[in-house]
Design a protein around this motif. Structure first.
Motif, PDB file in Angstrom:
ATOM      1  N   MET A   1      43.220 -12.487  48.801  1.00 38.96           N
ATOM      2  CA  MET A   1      44.557 -13.396  48.550  1.00 38.96           C
ATOM      3  C   MET A   1      45.098 -13.777  46.472  1.00 38.96           C
ATOM      4  SD  MET A   1      42.813 -17.868  47.927  1.00 38.96           S
ATOM      5  CE  MET A   1      43.278 -17.381  50.543  1.00 38.96           C
ATOM      6  N   LEU A   2      45.850 -14.065  46.764  1.00 42.67           N
ATOM      7  CA  LEU A   2      46.470 -14.163  44.775  1.00 42.67           C
ATOM      8  C   LEU A   2      45.831 -15.540  44.751  1.00 42.67           C
ATOM      9  CD1 LEU A   2      49.908 -14.131  44.811  1.00 42.67           C
ATOM     10  CD2 LEU A   2      48.657 -12.325  44.220  1.00 42.67           C
ATOM     11  N   HIS A   3      44.980 -15.567  43.091  1.00 39.55           N
ATOM     12  CA  HIS A   3      45.467 -16.544  41.778  1.00 39.55           C
ATOM     13  C   HIS A   3      46.598 -16.426  41.291  1.00 39.55           C
ATOM     14  CE1 HIS A   3      40.764 -16.983  42.566  1.00 39.55           C
ATOM     15  NE2 HIS A   3      41.153 -17.915  42.630  1.00 39.55           N
ATOM     16  N   ILE A   4      47.059 -17.831  41.673  1.00 40.80           N
ATOM     17  CA  ILE A   4      48.024 -18.525  41.100  1.00 40.80           C
ATOM     18  C   ILE A   4      47.900 -19.435  39.581  1.00 40.80           C
ATOM     19  CG2 ILE A   4      50.853 -19.440  41.038  1.00 40.80           C
ATOM     20  CD1 ILE A   4      51.269 -17.560  43.890  1.00 40.80           C
ATOM     21  N   THR A   5      48.693 -18.966  38.786  1.00 47.88           N
ATOM     22  CA  THR A   5      48.221 -20.161  37.375  1.00 47.88           C
ATOM     23  C   THR A   5      48.950 -21.357  37.726  1.00 47.88           C
ATOM     24  OG1 THR A   5      46.751 -18.833  36.369  1.00 47.88           O
ATOM     25  CG2 THR A   5      47.732 -21.310  35.168  1.00 47.88           C
ATOM     26  N   CYS A   6      48.587 -22.707  38.642  1.00 46.14           N
ATOM     27  CA  CYS A   6      49.981 -23.686  38.301  1.00 46.14           C
ATOM     28  C   CYS A   6      49.874 -24.177  37.204  1.00 46.14           C
ATOM     29  CB  CYS A   6      49.245 -25.256  39.262  1.00 46.14           C
ATOM     30  SG  CYS A   6      50.602 -26.217  38.878  1.00 46.14           S
ATOM     31  N   PRO A   7      50.986 -23.713  36.257  1.00 49.16           N
ATOM     32  CA  PRO A   7      51.380 -24.884  34.537  1.00 49.16           C
ATOM     33  C   PRO A   7      50.979 -25.824  34.792  1.00 49.16           C
ATOM     34  CG  PRO A   7      53.516 -24.378  35.516  1.00 49.16           C
ATOM     35  CD  PRO A   7      52.424 -24.341  36.859  1.00 49.16           C
ATOM     36  N   GLY A  10      46.621 -25.478  36.856  1.00 50.84           N
ATOM     37  CA  GLY A  10      45.341 -24.114  36.567  1.00 50.84           C
ATOM     38  C   GLY A  10      45.464 -23.135  37.941  1.00 50.84           C
ATOM     39  N   PRO A  11      44.375 -21.861  37.705  1.00 53.20           N
ATOM     40  CA  PRO A  11      44.067 -21.063  38.869  1.00 53.20           C
ATOM     41  C   PRO A  11      43.831 -22.130  39.650  1.00 53.20           C
ATOM     42  CG  PRO A  11      42.857 -21.067  37.055  1.00 53.20           C
ATOM     43  CD  PRO A  11      43.621 -21.806  36.085  1.00 53.20           C
ATOM     44  N   ARG A  12      44.325 -21.459  41.015  1.00 53.55           N
ATOM     45  CA  ARG A  12      44.130 -22.344  42.383  1.00 53.55           C
ATOM     46  C   ARG A  12      44.555 -20.845  42.931  1.00 53.55           C
ATOM     47  NH1 ARG A  12      44.412 -27.502  42.768  1.00 53.55           N
ATOM     48  NH2 ARG A  12      43.213 -29.018  40.892  1.00 53.55           N
ATOM     49  N   ASP A  13      44.369 -20.981  44.478  1.00 49.78           N
ATOM     50  CA  ASP A  13      44.502 -20.245  45.665  1.00 49.78           C
ATOM     51  C   ASP A  13      45.804 -19.923  46.461  1.00 49.78           C
ATOM     52  OD1 ASP A  13      41.724 -19.512  45.248  1.00 49.78           O
ATOM     53  OD2 ASP A  13      41.189 -20.108  47.038  1.00 49.78           O
ATOM     54  N   ASP A  14      46.677 -18.981  46.224  1.00 45.78           N
ATOM     55  CA  ASP A  14      47.729 -18.686  47.413  1.00 45.78           C
ATOM     56  C   ASP A  14      47.797 -20.185  48.255  1.00 45.78           C
ATOM     57  OD1 ASP A  14      46.675 -17.614  48.615  1.00 45.78           O
ATOM     58  OD2 ASP A  14      47.962 -15.952  48.874  1.00 45.78           O
ATOM     59  N   ASN A  15      46.460 -20.088  49.256  1.00 45.45           N
ATOM     60  CA  ASN A  15      46.789 -21.071  50.193  1.00 45.45           C
ATOM     61  C   ASN A  15      47.674 -22.860  49.437  1.00 45.45           C
ATOM     62  OD1 ASN A  15      44.325 -22.072  49.538  1.00 45.45           O
ATOM     63  ND2 ASN A  15      44.052 -21.050  51.202  1.00 45.45           N
ATOM     64  N   GLU A  16      47.378 -22.733  48.789  1.00 49.30           N
ATOM     65  CA  GLU A  16      47.396 -24.097  48.183  1.00 49.30           C
ATOM     66  C   GLU A  16      49.843 -24.147  47.372  1.00 49.30           C
ATOM     67  OE1 GLU A  16      45.694 -25.872  45.492  1.00 49.30           O
ATOM     68  OE2 GLU A  16      43.541 -25.455  45.989  1.00 49.30           O
TER      69      GLU A  16
ATOM     70  N   CYS B 134      36.007 -26.249  50.047  1.00 53.14           N
ATOM     71  CA  CYS B 134      36.421 -26.892  49.005  1.00 53.14           C
ATOM     72  C   CYS B 134      36.254 -25.394  47.853  1.00 53.14           C
ATOM     73  CB  CYS B 134      36.761 -27.774  48.295  1.00 53.14           C
ATOM     74  SG  CYS B 134      37.183 -28.514  47.042  1.00 53.14           S
ATOM     75  N   ALA B 135      37.520 -24.954  47.439  1.00 56.81           N
ATOM     76  CA  ALA B 135      37.830 -23.997  46.339  1.00 56.81           C
ATOM     77  C   ALA B 135      37.910 -23.543  45.020  1.00 56.81           C
ATOM     78  CB  ALA B 135      39.182 -22.593  46.950  1.00 56.81           C
ATOM     79  N   ILE B 136      37.660 -25.735  44.516  1.00 62.54           N
ATOM     80  CA  ILE B 136      37.228 -25.999  43.524  1.00 62.54           C
ATOM     81  C   ILE B 136      36.289 -25.901  42.891  1.00 62.54           C
ATOM     82  CG2 ILE B 136      37.938 -27.579  42.068  1.00 62.54           C
ATOM     83  CD1 ILE B 136      40.341 -26.682  43.228  1.00 62.54           C
ATOM     84  N   ASP B 137      35.949 -25.502  41.974  1.00 58.09           N
ATOM     85  CA  ASP B 137      34.652 -24.708  40.594  1.00 58.09           C
ATOM     86  C   ASP B 137      33.636 -26.706  40.924  1.00 58.09           C
ATOM     87  OD1 ASP B 137      32.398 -24.595  39.518  1.00 58.09           O
ATOM     88  OD2 ASP B 137      33.139 -23.088  37.707  1.00 58.09           O
ATOM     89  N   LEU B 138      32.921 -27.256  41.327  1.00 53.50           N
ATOM     90  CA  LEU B 138      32.981 -28.396  41.529  1.00 53.50           C
ATOM     91  C   LEU B 138      31.375 -28.054  40.388  1.00 53.50           C
ATOM     92  CD1 LEU B 138      33.387 -29.851  44.896  1.00 53.50           C
ATOM     93  CD2 LEU B 138      34.703 -30.182  42.807  1.00 53.50           C
ATOM     94  N   HIS B 139      30.920 -27.411  39.665  1.00 48.68           N
ATOM     95  CA  HIS B 139      29.886 -27.417  39.777  1.00 48.68           C
ATOM     96  C   HIS B 139      29.980 -27.654  37.684  1.00 48.68           C
ATOM     97  CE1 HIS B 139      27.095 -25.479  36.252  1.00 48.68           C
ATOM     98  NE2 HIS B 139      25.699 -25.368  37.049  1.00 48.68           N
ATOM     99  N   PRO B 140      28.880 -28.194  37.258  1.00 45.68           N
ATOM    100  CA  PRO B 140      28.864 -29.699  36.774  1.00 45.68           C
ATOM    101  C   PRO B 140      29.384 -29.427  35.207  1.00 45.68           C
ATOM    102  CG  PRO B 140      26.743 -30.290  38.132  1.00 45.68           C
ATOM    103  CD  PRO B 140      27.705 -28.712  38.169  1.00 45.68           C
ATOM    104  N   ARG B 141      29.286 -28.012  35.310  1.00 46.17           N
ATOM    105  CA  ARG B 141      29.972 -27.629  33.997  1.00 46.17           C
ATOM    106  C   ARG B 141      31.343 -27.553  33.127  1.00 46.17           C
ATOM    107  NH1 ARG B 141      27.672 -22.241  34.495  1.00 46.17           N
ATOM    108  NH2 ARG B 141      29.591 -21.989  35.980  1.00 46.17           N
ATOM    109  N   SER B 151      43.688 -30.788  46.347  1.00 45.20           N
ATOM    110  CA  SER B 151      43.569 -29.515  47.213  1.00 45.20           C
ATOM    111  C   SER B 151      43.066 -29.573  48.546  1.00 45.20           C
ATOM    112  CB  SER B 151      42.332 -28.907  46.182  1.00 45.20           C
ATOM    113  OG  SER B 151      42.019 -27.533  46.506  1.00 45.20           O
ATOM    114  N   HIS B 152      42.635 -28.206  48.872  1.00 42.87           N
ATOM    115  CA  HIS B 152      42.520 -28.550  50.374  1.00 42.87           C
ATOM    116  C   HIS B 152      40.608 -28.761  50.729  1.00 42.87           C
ATOM    117  CE1 HIS B 152      45.925 -25.635  51.228  1.00 42.87           C
ATOM    118  NE2 HIS B 152      45.889 -26.325  51.793  1.00 42.87           N
ATOM    119  N   LEU B 153      40.627 -29.000  51.377  1.00 39.80           N
ATOM    120  CA  LEU B 153      39.185 -29.651  51.496  1.00 39.80           C
ATOM    121  C   LEU B 153      38.870 -29.896  53.317  1.00 39.80           C
ATOM    122  CD1 LEU B 153      35.821 -30.414  51.131  1.00 39.80           C
ATOM    123  CD2 LEU B 153      36.789 -32.304  50.633  1.00 39.80           C
ATOM    124  N   GLY B 154      38.098 -28.084  53.760  1.00 37.35           N
ATOM    125  CA  GLY B 154      37.963 -28.232  55.413  1.00 37.35           C
ATOM    126  C   GLY B 154      39.589 -27.793  55.827  1.00 37.35           C
TER     127      GLY B 154
END
Lengths: 118, 200
Positions: A1-7, A10-16, B134-141, B151-154
């Motif tokens: 999977m590619l990581h693409i940095t949306c301006p 920020g960085p997100r997975d390519d399926n977005e 969800c692929a987003i980093d949700l750590h409190p940091r 983003s995507h959730l499920g």
């Protein structure tokens, strides 16, 4: 999977993201002055580069903004991300832009003639 | 013709006949927040007249930093694009107020209340449930109250923000995906125990 940095996001997975094909294809200002062959060049012919390629992406599952990317099609390395309406600034991007056959095409000359009002 | 007197307002999750209840020590609680006013606000953040008009109506300026939320007593404003925001409010007349406030400016207010359903996921294991899908980093940091994400959730597209340190997440989902997301969250929360609460 590619990581693409949306301006924006920020960085997100390519399926977005949604792929938008080759960037910098200008629409001819006076299509009636083009031959069928020149019109077909504008409509159907793409660069199909192996190496740095200029393409458009949209962050469709996020902020839904379009932007340009210089991506190496052989390695998937993303070299540069730059806004719509601008030209690449990286050496690889500039070379890919200037080396594209489309810069010499009748369709692009027709489009630029329209932009300058002549 | 249907008798309008007998029609009742239903949410996207009403057909599921959700049963309120569950263990008191559940790791997560799920709540549907029905009929809260939701508006899409568009305008140019660089336009000082626009931001001032919004502040006048909502009590707060729209956030200009991507992925952030500003809030006041009246409303919560989530960044969704460089020139677009999602507004949540308990004021059912807010669409009219805000439309009047930005009249004549390069701006738009669209009421989308019925287009979406808002689901609150809260509890000590809420973060564990979220990160399953969800692929987003949700750590409190990296992510905390005052931040929002699209983003995507499920596997479906959502907009969510964290509202407190419990943690609690408010997940905005399109009405046609609401049933799926509700079942997804119930299933994802099963190992931690799920309690269903009524809004209010």
């Amino acid at each position: 999977m590619l990581h693409i940095t949306c301006p924006w996001c920020g960085p997100r997975d390519d399926n977005e993201f949604h792929y938008g094909g080759e960037a910098h294809i200008l629409r001819p200002a006076a299509p009636e002055k083009l031959s069928d062959g020149e019109w077909a060049e504008y409509l159907f012919l793409k660069q199909n580069a192996k190496g740095p390629f200029l393409e458009r992406w949209s962050h469709s599952a996020g902020c839904r903004q379009w932007f340009n990317v210089v991506r190496n099609t052989a390695t998937d390395e993303i070299i540069e991300i730059y806004p719509m309406g601008e030209l690449p600034k990286s050496p690889e991007g500039i070379k890919a832009y200037e080396g594209n056959w489309r810069r010499q095409s009748a369709a692009e000359k027709n489009a630029k003639a329209g932009v300058s009002g002549t | 013709m249907a008798d309008l007197e007998t029609l009742t307002t239903r949410t996207a999750l009403d057909p599921m006949d959700i049963v309120i209840g569950g263990p008191s020590d559940a790791g997560v609680t799920l709540t549907e927040i029905p009929f809260q006013t939701r508006l899409v606000l568009r305008g140019l953040p660089s336009d000082k007249k626009f931001t001032a008009a919004v502040k006048g109506a909502l009590g707060v300026e729209p956030p200009s930093k991507p992925g952030t939320v500003t809030s006041s007593k009246t409303a919560r404003v989530l960044w969704t694009a460089p020139n677009e925001w999602m507004v949540y409010s308990d004021d059912t007349g807010l669409a009219a107020t805000l439309t009047k406030a930005v009249a004549g400016l390069h701006a738009a207010v669209t009421e989308v209340t019925e287009h979406y359903t808002l689901i609150r996921l809260s509890g000590r294991h809420a973060r564990d449930v979220m990160i399953k899908g969800c692929a987003i980093d949700l750590h409190p940091r990296e992510f905390g109250p005052g931040q929002c994400v699209q983003s995507h959730l499920g596997r479906i597209t959502v907009l969510f923000d964290q509202t407190d340190e419990t943690p609690s997440y408010h997940i905005l989902v399109r009405a046609s995906f609401a049933e799926y997301l509700w079942m997804y969250l119930e299933d994802a929360g099963l190992e931690f125990g799920v309690r269903i609460e009524a809004a209010g």
